[in-house]
Design a protein around this motif. Structure first.
Motif, mmCIF file in Angstrom:
data_model
loop_
_atom_site.group_PDB
_atom_site.id
_atom_site.type_symbol
_atom_site.label_atom_id
_atom_site.label_comp_id
_atom_site.label_asym_id
_atom_site.label_seq_id
_atom_site.Cartn_x
_atom_site.Cartn_y
_atom_site.Cartn_z
ATOM 1 N N GLN A 1 -46.454 3.238 -6.604
ATOM 2 C CA GLN A 1 -46.731 2.413 -5.431
ATOM 3 C C GLN A 1 -46.709 3.281 -4.182
ATOM 4 O O GLN A 1 -45.881 4.182 -4.047
ATOM 5 N N VAL A 2 -47.622 2.996 -3.283
ATOM 6 C CA VAL A 2 -47.745 3.755 -2.044
ATOM 7 C C VAL A 2 -47.373 2.856 -0.872
ATOM 8 O O VAL A 2 -47.805 1.707 -0.793
ATOM 9 N N GLN A 3 -46.571 3.377 0.014
ATOM 10 C CA GLN A 3 -46.228 2.652 1.238
ATOM 11 C C GLN A 3 -46.815 3.403 2.431
ATOM 12 O O GLN A 3 -46.732 4.638 2.503
ATOM 13 N N LEU A 4 -47.401 2.642 3.345
ATOM 14 C CA LEU A 4 -48.007 3.205 4.547
ATOM 15 C C LEU A 4 -47.372 2.553 5.771
ATOM 16 O O LEU A 4 -47.256 1.326 5.821
ATOM 17 N N VAL A 5 -46.987 3.373 6.724
ATOM 18 C CA VAL A 5 -46.370 2.855 7.950
ATOM 19 C C VAL A 5 -47.056 3.485 9.152
ATOM 20 O O VAL A 5 -47.018 4.714 9.317
ATOM 21 N N GLU A 6 -47.656 2.631 9.989
ATOM 22 C CA GLU A 6 -48.322 3.100 11.195
ATOM 23 C C GLU A 6 -47.341 3.138 12.370
ATOM 24 O O GLU A 6 -46.382 2.364 12.415
ATOM 25 N N SER A 7 -47.630 4.013 13.308
ATOM 26 C CA SER A 7 -46.867 4.072 14.551
ATOM 27 C C SER A 7 -47.760 4.654 15.641
ATOM 28 O O SER A 7 -48.819 5.218 15.344
ATOM 29 N N GLU A 108 -62.484 -1.295 -1.105
ATOM 30 C CA GLU A 108 -62.163 -0.176 -1.999
ATOM 31 C C GLU A 108 -60.851 0.496 -1.628
ATOM 32 O O GLU A 108 -60.462 1.469 -2.266
ATOM 33 N N TYR A 109 -60.175 -0.021 -0.637
ATOM 34 C CA TYR A 109 -58.864 0.517 -0.273
ATOM 35 C C TYR A 109 -57.780 -0.244 -1.027
ATOM 36 O O TYR A 109 -57.763 -1.472 -1.027
ATOM 37 N N ASP A 110 -56.889 0.498 -1.649
ATOM 38 C CA ASP A 110 -55.868 -0.100 -2.517
ATOM 39 C C ASP A 110 -54.560 -0.392 -1.791
ATOM 40 O O ASP A 110 -53.820 -1.282 -2.205
ATOM 41 N N TYR A 111 -54.271 0.359 -0.767
ATOM 42 C CA TYR A 111 -52.984 0.231 -0.072
ATOM 43 C C TYR A 111 -53.218 0.137 1.435
ATOM 44 O O TYR A 111 -54.075 0.828 1.978
ATOM 45 N N TRP A 112 -52.382 -0.686 2.079
ATOM 46 C CA TRP A 112 -52.528 -0.939 3.505
ATOM 47 C C TRP A 112 -51.170 -0.905 4.185
ATOM 48 O O TRP A 112 -50.157 -1.318 3.607
ATOM 49 N N GLY A 113 -51.182 -0.458 5.434
ATOM 50 C CA GLY A 113 -50.000 -0.567 6.258
ATOM 51 C C GLY A 113 -49.953 -1.924 6.938
ATOM 52 O O GLY A 113 -50.852 -2.760 6.757
ATOM 53 N N GLN A 114 -48.909 -2.148 7.727
ATOM 54 C CA GLN A 114 -48.715 -3.423 8.400
ATOM 55 C C GLN A 114 -49.452 -3.513 9.723
ATOM 56 O O GLN A 114 -49.598 -4.607 10.274
#
Length: 122
Positions: A1-7, A108-114
């Motif tokens: 699992q991939v986690q993405l965090v934007e800032s 086609e993107y599997d993982y997204w940030g908030q």
């Protein structure tokens, strides 16, 4: 699992600059192509820029060409979006996303940030 965090989002005046960051965890970022999307109120989420796994290929939507720069640092498991000459129409929530290959297709993107809010005042 991939986690993405934007800032890095915030409020800026027209003509100003912001640098968004996306931190990747769970998997090595070099395993994924990545992209930045944005969604303004009442509008669909749209691609802003995309970058290949090694960073050798990039894509920009026409409205940001010459103003925004996408980059990545796989040693830091991070991706960036340098935004210059910002306009009120750039106001949106900005999302980073990861996919198997570089693509402009949202599906086609599997993982997204908030997401992180960018507001450009006139």
């Amino acid at each position: 699992q991939v986690q993405l965090v934007e800032s890095g989002g915030g409020l800026v005046q027209t003509g100003g600059s912001l640098r968004l960051s996306c931190a990747v965890s769970g998997r090595t970022s070099s395993n994924y192509a990545m992209g930045w999307f944005r969604q303004a109120p009442g509008k669909e989420r749209e691609v802003v820029a995309a970058i290949s796994r090694a960073g050798s290929l990039t894509y920009y939507t026409d409205s940001v060409k010459g103003r925004f720069t996408i980059s990545r640092d796989n040693a830091k498991n991070s991706m960036y979006l340098q935004m210059n000459s910002l306009k009120p129409e750039d106001t949106a929530v900005y999302y980073c996303a990861a996919s198997k290959e570089i693509t402009i297709n949202r599906g086609e993107y599997d993982y997204w940030g908030q997401g992180t809010q960018v507001t450009v005042s006139s």
